[in-house]
Design a protein around this motif. Structure first.
Motif, mmCIF file in Angstrom:
data_model
loop_
_atom_site.group_PDB
_atom_site.id
_atom_site.type_symbol
_atom_site.label_atom_id
_atom_site.label_comp_id
_atom_site.label_asym_id
_atom_site.label_seq_id
_atom_site.Cartn_x
_atom_site.Cartn_y
_atom_site.Cartn_z
ATOM 1 N N MET A 164 0.851 -1.201 0.000
ATOM 2 C CA MET A 164 0.000 0.000 0.000
ATOM 3 C C MET A 164 0.884 1.247 0.000
ATOM 4 O O MET A 164 1.858 1.339 0.733
ATOM 5 N N ALA A 165 0.537 2.208 -0.853
ATOM 6 C CA ALA A 165 1.323 3.431 -0.957
ATOM 7 C C ALA A 165 1.197 4.264 0.319
ATOM 8 O O ALA A 165 0.148 4.323 0.950
ATOM 9 N N LYS A 166 2.293 4.913 0.659
ATOM 10 C CA LYS A 166 2.333 5.794 1.828
ATOM 11 C C LYS A 166 2.231 7.248 1.380
ATOM 12 O O LYS A 166 2.596 7.581 0.241
ATOM 13 N N PRO A 167 1.753 8.118 2.245
ATOM 14 C CA PRO A 167 1.861 9.544 1.922
ATOM 15 C C PRO A 167 3.333 9.904 1.742
ATOM 16 O O PRO A 167 4.191 9.393 2.457
ATOM 17 N N ASP A 172 14.779 4.054 3.914
ATOM 18 C CA ASP A 172 13.653 3.895 2.994
ATOM 19 C C ASP A 172 12.630 5.015 3.124
ATOM 20 O O ASP A 172 12.085 5.494 2.129
ATOM 21 N N LEU A 173 12.340 5.443 4.361
ATOM 22 C CA LEU A 173 11.300 6.449 4.565
ATOM 23 C C LEU A 173 11.840 7.876 4.623
ATOM 24 O O LEU A 173 11.100 8.832 4.405
ATOM 25 N N LEU A 174 13.102 8.056 4.957
ATOM 26 C CA LEU A 174 13.697 9.392 5.006
ATOM 27 C C LEU A 174 14.862 9.428 4.018
ATOM 28 O O LEU A 174 15.866 8.751 4.205
ATOM 29 N N GLN A 175 14.693 10.209 2.971
ATOM 30 C CA GLN A 175 15.715 10.304 1.934
ATOM 31 C C GLN A 175 16.131 11.753 1.737
ATOM 32 O O GLN A 175 15.368 12.668 2.020
ATOM 33 N N SER A 176 17.349 11.929 1.257
ATOM 34 C CA SER A 176 17.834 13.255 0.880
ATOM 35 C C SER A 176 18.237 13.218 -0.582
ATOM 36 O O SER A 176 19.000 12.345 -1.003
ATOM 37 N N VAL A 216 8.285 10.780 9.589
ATOM 38 C CA VAL A 216 8.690 9.389 9.358
ATOM 39 C C VAL A 216 8.255 8.496 10.516
ATOM 40 O O VAL A 216 7.824 7.349 10.315
ATOM 41 N N ASN A 217 8.343 9.018 11.731
ATOM 42 C CA ASN A 217 7.935 8.238 12.908
ATOM 43 C C ASN A 217 6.459 7.864 12.880
ATOM 44 O O ASN A 217 6.026 6.966 13.604
ATOM 45 N N HIS A 218 5.689 8.549 12.036
ATOM 46 C CA HIS A 218 4.262 8.255 11.897
ATOM 47 C C HIS A 218 3.948 7.600 10.550
ATOM 48 O O HIS A 218 2.819 7.666 10.059
ATOM 49 N N GLY A 219 4.961 6.984 9.934
ATOM 50 C CA GLY A 219 4.732 6.198 8.733
ATOM 51 C C GLY A 219 4.653 6.975 7.441
ATOM 52 O O GLY A 219 4.218 6.438 6.415
ATOM 53 N N VAL A 220 5.090 8.235 7.450
ATOM 54 C CA VAL A 220 5.069 9.056 6.245
ATOM 55 C C VAL A 220 6.423 8.950 5.555
ATOM 56 O O VAL A 220 7.467 8.974 6.206
ATOM 57 N N LYS A 221 6.422 8.814 4.238
ATOM 58 C CA LYS A 221 7.676 8.863 3.496
ATOM 59 C C LYS A 221 8.062 10.325 3.287
ATOM 60 O O LYS A 221 7.220 11.146 2.896
ATOM 61 N N VAL A 222 9.330 10.646 3.527
ATOM 62 C CA VAL A 222 9.803 12.032 3.442
ATOM 63 C C VAL A 222 11.044 12.090 2.560
ATOM 64 O O VAL A 222 11.987 11.307 2.741
ATOM 65 N N THR A 223 11.037 13.015 1.629
ATOM 66 C CA THR A 223 12.217 13.301 0.821
ATOM 67 C C THR A 223 12.644 14.741 1.082
ATOM 68 O O THR A 223 11.866 15.672 0.828
#
Length: 462
Positions: A1-4, A58-62, A28-35
């Motif tokens: 399932m896609a994440k926000p 995987d969830l926190l990228q730069s 990210v701690n709440h399951g959100v993907k962040v770039t």
């Protein structure tokens, strides 16, 4: 399932990058993907100094996009950098979003832009993506930006943001008066840089009308007047890394953690901590006066002397200085500042009054000695010294130098009067309460995170 999937775009300065990455880690701690979208130079600095524990994965990228300057060009030329960003990065961000949405199952659902990157909000609107803004500095500073058109209409500044008179101004009855020359975009050494940043101010004011959420790193206890003037601004507290034992991410230089063992050896509430952020520059005379002033204090001190801190090639200490101060003085190139300020040995903070440093000192109940350099730092000094009454400022002599005697005297005054520490501890308790579970700032952040989680993926035409 896609994440926000949230893109967060900070202005490429140390004081902007650290808190904005911290916001990303909360999401990210709440399951959100962040770039995190940095400029290429900032991206390299952050990644080279990041550790595995810093959370990039995987969830926190730069990722990076070009700022428009050549690799060899000087990013400390803020006029050139700022103009180049405005001309280059909007198109590059749009291209990045198309690439992400083509290749990633987690399509971009929201853009959170630093107010100094307000152009990104317009990109989000064009692409029909949800949008929010975050202001990393004080709300008082942001209020002056949002009031910029009124300041022009009232004849206080011209269309380029330059003050037309010296009469004190007051944005609202509940806010302190300020000089027009203390408006943050006027506090640069040259006119072109001030005018370049006023373009940023105008972009921010326009973008603010297009945002669905406007987050601010403050609390009602710190800046009630500014928050009352613009009630749409949402205070989410200092947004520090205390929830991860002060392990910050986003530093441009490698932290020297050996100073913590040195602090362990010092008596409680004895150490003068001296740090001036990532931009402050000293000439050699001022550098030497500061060095000798610390020596004359007869107290242990921890002094951050970052690379490039003096206008000369390298900082030159007075003859025999390092031998004289010996183990009483510890000098490092960059410090784990949140951990330092939380250490029981630290008695006070000699600071440039950047908002990051101000919040870090406030949340640890420390009194300040204020040494602002540019931009919003003079307004922050005003709050510390005149509104919160938790610190003192320095006076320059007729040549513009803060002398060794002035430094020694202000250290003795600050640490000799218990009222500064008592005021600082009182504010600490109020701010800490607001960011604790059930506090107003904590609730605001939770509500924002819930909104992020509920956003549906937009359709972006290719």
């Amino acid at each position: 399932m896609a994440k926000p999937h949230v893109l967060i775009i900070p202005y490429p300065a140390q004081g902007h990058v650290i808190p904005i990455i911290e916001l990303g880690q909360r999401l990210v701690n709440h399951g959100v993907k962040v770039t995190i979208v940095n400029t290429e130079v900032t991206h390299k600095q952050v990644i080279s100094n990041a550790l595995k524990k810093d959370g990039f994965g995987d969830l926190l990228q730069s990722v990076s996009i070009p700022d428009g300057l050549e690799q060899w060009e000087d990013r400390s030329d803020l006029c050139k950098l700022t103009n180049s960003i405005l001309q280059t990065m909007p198109r590059k961000l749009e291209e990045l979003i198309y690439t992400i949405n083509k290749e990633d199952i987690n399509k971009v659902t929201c853009i959170i832009a630093d107010d100094c990157m307000g152009w990104a909000i317009k990109v989000a609107k064009k692409l029909r993506i949800k949008r929010a803004a975050i202001w990393p500095a004080s709300v008082t500073t942001l209020a002056s930006m949002l009031s910029s058109q009124k300041l022009i209409d009232d004849g206080i500044i011209n269309n380029n943001g330059i003050p037309l008179n010296q009469e004190m101004i007051q944005l609202s009855e509940t806010m302190p008066s300020i000089k027009p020359t203390n408006l943050w975009w006027t506090r640069f050494e040259d006119l072109p840089t001030s005018e370049a940043f006023f373009e940023v101010v105008k972009e921010a004011a326009e973008a603010a009308r297009l945002t669905e959420w406007h987050l601010c790193r403050t609390s009602m206890d710190l800046e009630p007047g500014a928050l009352s003037l613009y009630p749409q601004l949402l205070p989410i507290g200092p947004l520090l890394a205390s929830n991860r034992l002060a392990n910050q991410t986003g530093h441009f230089w490698q932290e020297d953690s050996t100073c913590l063992a040195w602090l362990d050896q010092q008596p409680p509430c004895s150490v003068i901590y001296v740090a001036f952020g990532s931009f402050t520059l000293f000439n050699q005379t001022q550098f030497e006066e500061l060095a000798i002033g610390l020596e004359l204090s007869n107290r242990p001190f921890l002094w951050v002397v970052r690379p490039g801190m003096t206008k000369e090639t390298t900082a030159a200490y007075p003859d025999g200085y390092l031998e004289r101060v010996g183990s009483r003085g510890r000098i490092v190139s960059w410090a784990p500042q949140q951990k330092v300020l939380a250490h029981p040995s630290v008695a006070c903070f000699v600071s440039h009054c950047g908002w990051n440093s101000t919040l870090e000192g406030v949340t640890n109940g420390l009194p300040f000695l204020c040494w602002p350099y540019f931009a919003d730092q003079f307004n922050n000094e005003n709050y510390i010294c005149d509104i919160w009454n938790t610190g003192l400022g320095f006076r320059k002599d007729e040549t513009g130098i803060i002398t060794r005697g002035e430094i020694k005297g202000k250290v003795e005054q600050l640490l000799g009067e218990n009222t500064f520490r008592a005021k600082a501890m009182d504010i600490k308790e109020k701010v800490t309460s607001s960011i604790g579970e059930g506090g107003s700032a904590h609730k605001n952040l939770c509500n924002f995170i819930e909104w992020i989680q509920e956003i549906q993926c937009p359709r972006i035409d290719t």
